[in-house]
Design an enzyme around this catalytic site. Structure first.
Site, short mmCIF file in Angstrom:
data_model
loop_
_atom_site.label_atom_id
_atom_site.label_comp_id
_atom_site.label_asym_id
_atom_site.label_seq_id
_atom_site.Cartn_x
_atom_site.Cartn_y
_atom_site.Cartn_z
N CYS A 104 0.80 -1.23 0.00
CA CYS A 104 0.00 0.00 0.00
C CYS A 104 0.84 1.29 0.00
CB CYS A 104 -0.99 -0.02 1.16
SG CYS A 104 -0.30 -0.58 2.70
N HIS A 139 -2.03 6.65 3.91
CA HIS A 139 -0.57 6.60 4.01
C HIS A 139 0.01 7.83 3.30
CE1 HIS A 139 -0.87 2.70 5.63
NE2 HIS A 139 -0.35 1.97 4.66
#
Ligand code: A2P
Length: 334
Positions: free
Chosen positions: A129, A241
């Site tokens: 990710c 993120h």
């Protein structure tokens, strides 16, 4: 495979739940949908789109006849069951790290290397990710100016480690607010009010995450020798993120040229008016698909240097949306 029979393995998890939402939002064509998880979830009811489904414990028998299986249940489950799907003529799109470095399995970010899909033999891997937004932002710079070296520090959300760490973070928030002692059970440290440069398994002096992000970014960019340095850090954010990225380019770009290249790149939304306090933040990007890029500027600390910052929803573009985009390409036959 125009209207496939679809399975979601890990349907009760953070990424699996997002996958069900993204499939519904994008009106993904399905003849049938089977929701699978561990034995713990046998009989649990989960809403997917407009209908409620009963979750079953994953087994090879329940994967028979599946055209397309999304795996969001960790490496061990993917290793055990994805080959069954492939053997029966279906395709497994796996979010785990099980097959990412397998040369027989394409590792795909559709905006960057969709052509790699043509070589699949029934299993397609999704990058990590962080590797997804990193490859997405580096690819246009690579194409326009060439990449010589990349340095990166990440700010990674709790949901990257799964729903249990999100629940733990929430509990710690409540404990801190009521002057109770917060506890860390899922993660090695209390995450609330903290910044943790670890929590992953160590491989020598590096975290497993650091090793994965470097290897997978190089593979997606088809740049096996790209010099990369990274420190991965967990921050007390539920979703999204982020990373500070410093790039040494082969040809000089200047902040303005790099900005224009990134503005035109697919999958990226430029959010770059720092004087007006507009730059990427995980809160703004959560629930959306584009990777937000900003703070683009010349990095005077390195030759042909560019610095920028990105935030991306780790459950969507970092996992579910990327997997569904891959599936859409498989369906369209492109
Ligand atoms: P379950 O809810 O039954 O434990 P997250 O990444 O948010 O922690 O979610 C992990 C997902 O993977 C969940 O859906 C979980 O199901 C599933 N899962 C974990 N272990 C297995 C397993 N051995 N077999 C099948 N699914 C699993």
């Amino acid at each position: 495979m125009k209207r496939p029979v679809v399975a979601v393995v890990g349907a009760t998890g953070a990424a699996g739940g997002t996958l069900l939402r993204v499939l519904h939002e994008r009106c993904f064509p399905m003849a049938d949908l089977r929701l699978l998880a561990s034995e713990r979830s046998e009989g649990v009811r989960v809403v997917a789109g407009e209908s409620e489904h009963v979750v079953h414990a994953v087994s090879d028998a329940l994967l028979r006849g599946i055209d397309l299986a999304f795996f969001a249940a960790g490496s061990a489950t993917a290793r055990k069951h994805a080959p069954t799907v492939a053997r029966d003529g279906g395709v497994a799109v796996d979010k785990s790290s099980a097959y990412r470095m397998d040369p027989e399995v394409p590792l795909v970010v559709p905006e960057v290397n969709a052509e790699a899909l043509h070589t699949h033999r029934g299993i397609v891997a999704n990058p990590n990710c962080v590797a997804i937004p990193l490859a997405l932002t580096l690819a246009p710079l690579q194409q326009a100016f060439g990449l010589r070296q990349v340095t990166c520090a990440t700010y990674q959300a709790a949901s990257g480690a799964g729903r249990d760490l999100v629940a733990e973070l929430r509990q710690q928030e409540r404990d801190d607010a009521s002057d109770a002692e917060p506890h860390a059970r899922v993660y090695p440290h209390v995450l609330h009010g903290n910044v943790v440069p670890g929590g992953w398994r160590m491989i020598g002096d590096d975290t497993e995450e650091e090793v994965k992000v470097i290897a997978e970014t190089r593979r997606v960019l088809d740049a096996p020798d790209l010099a990369m340095s990274i420190t991965t850090v967990r921050v007390p954010v539920a979703v999204g993120h982020s990373a500070a990225v410093f790039v040494e380019l082969v040809r000089d770009a200047g902040g303005e040229d790099a900005r224009e290249v990134l503005r035109a790149a697919p999958g990226i939304l430029l959010v770059d008016e720092p004087a007006a306090q507009r730059y990427p933040t995980p809160r703004a990007v959560a629930g959306t698909d584009a990777v937000h890029v900003g703070r683009i500027r010349r990095d005077p600390g390195r030759e042909n240097g560019i610095a920028f910052f990105f935030s991306g929803d780790n459950l969507r573009k970092g996992a579910a949306t990327n997997a569904v985009q891959v599936a859409e390409l498989l369906l369209s036959g492109d």
